[in-house]
Design a protein around this motif. Structure first.
Motif, PDB file in Angstrom:
ATOM      1  N   GLN A   1       0.832  -1.159  -0.106  1.00 17.02           N
ATOM      2  CA  GLN A   1       0.041  -0.130  -0.003  1.00 17.02           C
ATOM      3  C   GLN A   1       1.001   1.224   0.039  1.00 17.02           C
ATOM      4  OE1 GLN A   1      -1.705   1.559   3.573  1.00 17.02           O
ATOM      5  NE2 GLN A   1      -4.068   1.353   2.806  1.00 17.02           N
ATOM      6  N   THR A   2       1.878   1.444   0.847  1.00 15.40           N
ATOM      7  CA  THR A   2       2.697   2.460   1.095  1.00 15.40           C
ATOM      8  C   THR A   2       3.602   2.763  -0.283  1.00 15.40           C
ATOM      9  OG1 THR A   2       4.399   1.344   2.325  1.00 15.40           O
ATOM     10  CG2 THR A   2       2.644   2.503   3.484  1.00 15.40           C
ATOM     11  N   GLY A   3       4.042   1.648  -0.833  1.00 11.17           N
ATOM     12  CA  GLY A   3       4.751   1.469  -2.099  1.00 11.17           C
ATOM     13  C   GLY A   3       3.940   2.194  -3.292  1.00 11.17           C
ATOM     14  N   ARG A   4       2.695   1.848  -3.431  1.00 14.17           N
ATOM     15  CA  ARG A   4       1.889   2.382  -4.641  1.00 14.17           C
ATOM     16  C   ARG A   4       1.289   3.699  -4.046  1.00 14.17           C
ATOM     17  NH1 ARG A   4       4.015  -1.152  -5.286  1.00 14.17           N
ATOM     18  NH2 ARG A   4       5.269   0.386  -6.216  1.00 14.17           N
ATOM     19  N   VAL A   5       0.918   4.011  -3.050  1.00 15.92           N
ATOM     20  CA  VAL A   5       0.625   5.250  -2.775  1.00 15.92           C
ATOM     21  C   VAL A   5       1.794   6.428  -2.967  1.00 15.92           C
ATOM     22  CG1 VAL A   5      -0.174   6.874  -0.826  1.00 15.92           C
ATOM     23  CG2 VAL A   5      -1.348   4.795  -1.164  1.00 15.92           C
ATOM     24  N   GLY A   6       2.977   5.789  -2.418  1.00 13.86           N
ATOM     25  CA  GLY A   6       4.073   6.859  -2.268  1.00 13.86           C
ATOM     26  C   GLY A   6       4.462   6.943  -3.947  1.00 13.86           C
ATOM     27  N   GLU A   7       4.240   5.941  -4.898  1.00 13.81           N
ATOM     28  CA  GLU A   7       4.466   6.268  -6.411  1.00 13.81           C
ATOM     29  C   GLU A   7       3.593   7.056  -7.042  1.00 13.81           C
ATOM     30  OE1 GLU A   7       4.602   2.131  -8.485  1.00 13.81           O
ATOM     31  OE2 GLU A   7       4.187   3.277 -10.431  1.00 13.81           O
ATOM     32  N   LEU A   8       2.161   6.977  -6.458  1.00 13.27           N
ATOM     33  CA  LEU A   8       1.206   7.806  -7.265  1.00 13.27           C
ATOM     34  C   LEU A   8       1.623   9.410  -6.654  1.00 13.27           C
ATOM     35  CD1 LEU A   8      -1.627   8.448  -8.468  1.00 13.27           C
ATOM     36  CD2 LEU A   8      -2.397   8.421  -6.373  1.00 13.27           C
ATOM     37  N   ALA A   9       2.219   9.352  -5.435  1.00 16.38           N
ATOM     38  CA  ALA A   9       2.282  10.851  -4.899  1.00 16.38           C
ATOM     39  C   ALA A   9       3.393  11.384  -5.680  1.00 16.38           C
ATOM     40  CB  ALA A   9       2.486  10.894  -3.281  1.00 16.38           C
ATOM     41  N   GLU A  10       4.446  10.684  -5.712  1.00 17.11           N
ATOM     42  CA  GLU A  10       5.935  11.239  -6.534  1.00 17.11           C
ATOM     43  C   GLU A  10       5.126  11.345  -7.938  1.00 17.11           C
ATOM     44  OE1 GLU A  10       9.302   8.632  -4.303  1.00 17.11           O
ATOM     45  OE2 GLU A  10       8.422   7.906  -6.058  1.00 17.11           O
ATOM     46  N   ALA A  11       4.384  10.696  -8.721  1.00 18.98           N
ATOM     47  CA  ALA A  11       4.022  10.730  -9.948  1.00 18.98           C
ATOM     48  C   ALA A  11       3.554  12.244 -10.086  1.00 18.98           C
ATOM     49  CB  ALA A  11       3.521   9.780 -10.754  1.00 18.98           C
ATOM     50  N   PHE A  12       2.685  12.432  -9.063  1.00 22.24           N
ATOM     51  CA  PHE A  12       1.597  13.777  -8.948  1.00 22.24           C
ATOM     52  C   PHE A  12       2.913  15.003  -8.949  1.00 22.24           C
ATOM     53  CE2 PHE A  12      -2.171  15.968  -9.113  1.00 22.24           C
ATOM     54  CZ  PHE A  12      -2.085  16.823  -8.286  1.00 22.24           C
ATOM     55  N   MET A  13       3.681  14.787  -7.869  1.00 20.27           N
ATOM     56  CA  MET A  13       4.792  15.979  -7.726  1.00 20.27           C
ATOM     57  C   MET A  13       5.515  16.067  -8.949  1.00 20.27           C
ATOM     58  SD  MET A  13       4.064  16.984  -4.436  1.00 20.27           S
ATOM     59  CE  MET A  13       5.860  17.627  -3.980  1.00 20.27           C
ATOM     60  N   ALA A  14       5.812  15.036  -9.662  1.00 20.72           N
ATOM     61  CA  ALA A  14       6.551  15.237 -10.686  1.00 20.72           C
ATOM     62  C   ALA A  14       5.869  16.184 -11.809  1.00 20.72           C
ATOM     63  CB  ALA A  14       7.103  13.743 -11.306  1.00 20.72           C
ATOM     64  N   LEU A  15       4.580  16.221 -11.794  1.00 20.77           N
ATOM     65  CA  LEU A  15       3.863  17.121 -13.000  1.00 20.77           C
ATOM     66  C   LEU A  15       4.144  18.277 -12.944  1.00 20.77           C
ATOM     67  CD1 LEU A  15       0.239  15.912 -12.514  1.00 20.77           C
ATOM     68  CD2 LEU A  15       1.680  15.004 -14.263  1.00 20.77           C
ATOM     69  N   PRO A  16       4.191  19.137 -13.885  1.00 20.46           N
ATOM     70  CA  PRO A  16       4.364  20.750 -13.884  1.00 20.46           C
ATOM     71  C   PRO A  16       3.134  21.196 -12.892  1.00 20.46           C
ATOM     72  CG  PRO A  16       4.179  19.851 -16.251  1.00 20.46           C
ATOM     73  CD  PRO A  16       3.821  18.589 -15.382  1.00 20.46           C
ATOM     74  N   ALA A  17       3.583  22.328 -12.422  1.00 18.64           N
ATOM     75  CA  ALA A  17       2.697  22.753 -11.365  1.00 18.64           C
ATOM     76  C   ALA A  17       1.374  23.015 -11.953  1.00 18.64           C
ATOM     77  CB  ALA A  17       3.258  24.095 -10.698  1.00 18.64           C
ATOM     78  N   ARG A  18       1.216  23.554 -13.211  1.00 14.96           N
ATOM     79  CA  ARG A  18      -0.113  23.923 -13.865  1.00 14.96           C
ATOM     80  C   ARG A  18      -0.950  22.598 -14.023  1.00 14.96           C
ATOM     81  NH1 ARG A  18      -0.034  22.584 -18.846  1.00 14.96           N
ATOM     82  NH2 ARG A  18       1.938  22.176 -19.797  1.00 14.96           N
ATOM     83  N   GLN A  19      -0.298  21.591 -14.003  1.00 17.04           N
ATOM     84  CA  GLN A  19      -1.113  20.377 -14.030  1.00 17.04           C
ATOM     85  C   GLN A  19      -1.373  19.542 -12.976  1.00 17.04           C
ATOM     86  OE1 GLN A  19       1.493  18.753 -17.864  1.00 17.04           O
ATOM     87  NE2 GLN A  19      -0.584  17.856 -17.887  1.00 17.04           N
TER      88      GLN A  19
END
Ligand code: G3I
Length: 354
Positions: free
Chosen positions: A284-302
């Motif tokens: 769970q923490t692996g996948r939630v962390g992956e989602l959070a990291e992928a979201f953080m990697a988006l350009p701010a406007r996205q």
């Protein structure tokens, strides 16, 4: 020789011990999630939540955006029929959000799973007029009060290879009802960010790909789509990297992305689940962390918003009725409002990447 009863009793006894141990865990002070990142952290709201002081305390500390969980959908608004829409509870969400300086995300105008009964008696012409009038009335009522809408919810089949056949598509065409809904929503609220929202986009790559192709097709057709909603009801048993791949592909369309309904059940669809609790929490923490990291990697406007579908485990739809196994921990906080490992996974990424 261990008898069968003892073997069956062992997991139950272990779960009871774990729950007893958890009950002894003192609440630890953690930072508000919304203070860690520059984009809104959201959660869902129901009409009974403002009367729950613990929920209000958690929500005002951690979130800056709210999504009505069910009372801004047709099932509530049209509960008394198409000619007698009710808005008392959605209006109360508008007031609560304003009182607490939170944004309100409208959910959901058109959904395959609702409205069939209310629209069933209408011939084709009146059906189209009622479809337009519903969106104009609801989106018009909340113009300037919601920042965004899930205009169409869950258009892609579970198999992920086609669009759902539903009462909306049968009357107005498969892409037709979607384009029409976005055009009506834009006319009713020129400023709201208009989302197409669906689930299992990360869990089922084929469905994610079909969804993104639909978004591209609708954009080319001139539909005023302003954002992509990925519900992210995560299957924690999917391979590492699958979430990152979908988010990369979604980002390539250039639209704002809303992680709109995150939860991460520890339960498995498989009949026999041999994973230990620690193994499930690690997944769970692996996948939630992956989602959070992928979201953080988006350009701010996205980075539109990052919404969890509930705050405490027992708030979750996954812990209601016959779904409830009494032990699932799909959300950032436990029943007592104490941070779960999922909270730490989110906060850890948000803190590291800001
Ligand atoms: O609170 C009433 C209760 O008073 C009444 O006795 C009971 C029986 O009619 O209904 C209760 O309301 C239910 C409500 O959940 C609160 O539990 C509604 O019937 C029920 O339809 C509603 O279900 C919601 C569901 O969407 C359908 O609207 C869930 O809470 C909500 O979590 C779920 O959320 C969906 C998203 O909108 C779209 N993505 C999937 C997600 C999970 O299914």
């Amino acid at each position: 020789m261990l008898d069968r009863r003892a073997l069956l009793a062992a997991p139950l006894a272990l779960a009871a011990c774990e729950r007893f141990a958890e009950a002894q865990t003192p609440a630890r002070d953690v930072p508000g999630l919304k203070t860690l990142v520059p984009f809104p952290i959201g959660t869902c709201i129901r009409s009974d939540r403002p009367d729950d002081p613990q929920w209000v305390s958690l929500a005002t500390k951690h979130v800056s955006q709210l999504t009505p969980e069910w009372e801004m959908k047709m099932e509530y608004i049209l509960a008394n029929g198409l000619d007698r829409p009710q808005f008392d509870r959605p209006d109360a969400f508008v007031a609560f959000a304003a009182r607490h300086a939170m944004r309100l995300h409208g959910h959901a105008l058109i959904w395959y799973s609702q409205g069939e009964e209310a629209f069933a008696h209408l011939d084709r012409a009146r059906f189209a007029a009622a479809f337009d009038a519903y969106i104009a009335t609801v989106a018009g009522r909340y113009r300037g009060k919601v920042v965004s809408w899930d205009v169409v919810n869950e258009p892609v089949t579970d198999a992920g290879d086609s669009l759902r056949d539903c009462h909306w598509s049968r009357a107005l065409g498969q892409d037709g009802y979607i384009i029409r809904a976005f055009e009506q929503a834009r006319a009713a609220d020129p400023d709201a960010v208009l989302f197409l929202n669906d689930y299992n986009l990360e869990n089922t790559p084929r469905k994610g790909a079909t969804f993104l192709k639909l978004v591209e097709r609708l954009m080319k057709a001139g539909a005023p789509i302003g954002g992509i909603g990925s519900q992210s009801h995560l299957d924690i048993e999917i391979p590492a990297g699958q979430i990152r791949t979908f988010m990369r592909d979604a980002a390539s369309l250039g639209l704002p992305i809303h992680i709109s309904e995150l939860d991460a059940s520890l339960r498995s669809d498989r009949r026999v689940d041999l994973r230990s609790r620690d193994q499930r929490l690690a997944e769970q923490t692996g996948r939630v962390g992956e989602l959070a990291e992928a979201f953080m990697a988006l350009p701010a406007r996205q980075r539109f918003a990052f919404t969890v579908w509930g705050l405490r485990d027992t708030d979750s739809w996954l812990r209601q009725g016959e779904r409830d196994d009494g032990q699932d921990q799909p959300l950032p906080f436990d029943a007592a409002g104490r941070p779960n490992p999922m909270f730490d996974a989110m906060a850890g990424v948000f803190t590291a990447r800001t």
